[in-house]
Design a protein around this motif. Sequence first.
Motif, PDB file in Angstrom:
ATOM      1  N   TYR A 148       0.619  -1.618   0.303  1.00  0.00           N
ATOM      2  CA  TYR A 148      -0.062   0.040   0.486  1.00  0.00           C
ATOM      3  C   TYR A 148       0.869   1.101   0.381  1.00  0.00           C
ATOM      4  O   TYR A 148       1.887   1.716   0.707  1.00  0.00           O
ATOM      5  N   TYR A 181     -12.073  -0.182  -1.056  1.00  0.00           N
ATOM      6  CA  TYR A 181     -10.999   0.038  -0.206  1.00  0.00           C
ATOM      7  C   TYR A 181     -12.914   0.040   0.877  1.00  0.00           C
ATOM      8  O   TYR A 181     -13.923   0.422   0.604  1.00  0.00           O
ATOM      9  N   PRO A 241      -7.564  -2.572   1.964  1.00  0.00           N
ATOM     10  CA  PRO A 241      -6.995  -1.425   2.503  1.00  0.00           C
ATOM     11  C   PRO A 241      -8.163  -0.714   4.065  1.00  0.00           C
ATOM     12  O   PRO A 241      -9.515  -0.736   3.369  1.00  0.00           O
TER      13      PRO A 241
END
Length: 466
Positions: A177, A213, A236
């Motif tokens: 990330y 996400y 995420p």
Amino acid sequence: MVQTIKTITQQPDYKVQLLAILQSKRAPKAMQEVLSNYHENDIAATLQLLKKEERLRLYDLLDIRIVSKILAYTDEMQTYMDELDLRKQAAVLSQMEPSTAAAYLRSRSKQECALLVDCLEPGVREEIGLRASFQEDQIGSQMTVNYIKIQAGSCVRDAMRQLVQQAAVHDNVSTIYVIGRDRTFIGAIALKDLIIAREDTPLAAITMTAYPYVYANESIEEGIPRLCEYAEDSIPVLNQAHKLCGVLTARDLTRLTDEVMGEDYARLAGLTAEEDLEESLWKSIRKRLPWLVILLGLGLVVSSVVGLFEQVVASLTLIVCFQSLILDMAGNVGTQSLAVTIRVLMDEQLTGKKKLQLILTEGKIGLCNGAILGGLSFLLIGGYLFLVKGEALTLAFSVSFCTGIALLVSMLLSSLTGTVVPLVFQKFKIDPAVASGPLITTMNDLVAVVTYYGMAWLLLIRVLQV
């Protein structure tokens, strides 16, 4: 030839093999080498076959990291953990996935939990504390900080260096990330893309900025179904300021999806929550009783409606024979429409136009199926009454005509009920799965009873004057 194929496809019984190994008198070093060839899940399945002394020997024999993986696979983790002293329990929990460790701590008393938390490694304690800051039904309570993060603006060479540094602590390296200086989430990089990129390539060139996400304070039930559309190793988790605070791994997603579907399945069955074989009788009763009370009330309404048609039943007792046919078919059709509607409602982007299209589609299906089955029942019931029961031709086919029309109308109305009710529930912010199978079936019984006896009164008594 058949015997050869059977031999090839037959799976080895690892439990038997492991039991023999664990009960043998091998030296510790030799035992460790042999056990390293087996998966932790297979060893976990063998624990129940061992005596407590044999399990304790196994715990002492293996590395604490391996022990934590084995216990994480068992369904009786609390039982096996109780066999360890407090410090060893804390050491095992420190090596587990935070989600597993947090779930175990929630199963202990407050005093035991406090003692174990005090003995945990600082990093693990911090992560569990982060998860505990969210409610159990929020995604943040399930996330992990086991991920690799790289600063934006780096080149591939710098990114590889950061990856190597963090990989010693975090082993979830398939997806990397990219974050800004204030931890703002920018995008993600697949490990493969990072490896094959040239050293001087800007990180932005291989960063996927349109990566899925979720937010930490988002409801699990609302967020997880949306993520099922993505086949990613991890997703995420951001806070409200769009900063990266954790990830959901593929294993977490699988488990949470199973839990969400299990809860919906329980509601479809008329339960307030999922049940398991280990819970108490009173707990199971409490889960089932609320809906049963509601269904009892609706059942009384259905019975009272039948009472309104007492005169029709007294005049034509023959029609009572086919009441169950109408009720069963109406209930079946309504449940089918309910299942289709709940599945469609998992799409959060569903527009009002699509909802209207769904109602019309289910109505058309109910009408067509009702017409086909109504026509068949007209012929079959009429023939049965005339040829088998010896009723007059006019009476036989008058009753079968009434039954066919009632079947058509009740199936149409039941299709619409099974579609409209969950849509209305959703409109009022009630889980559509609450419009469960037993509830819809009882409502459709009411629709079918009114339709059937209403048609009998109108067609047979008032029009045909049978």
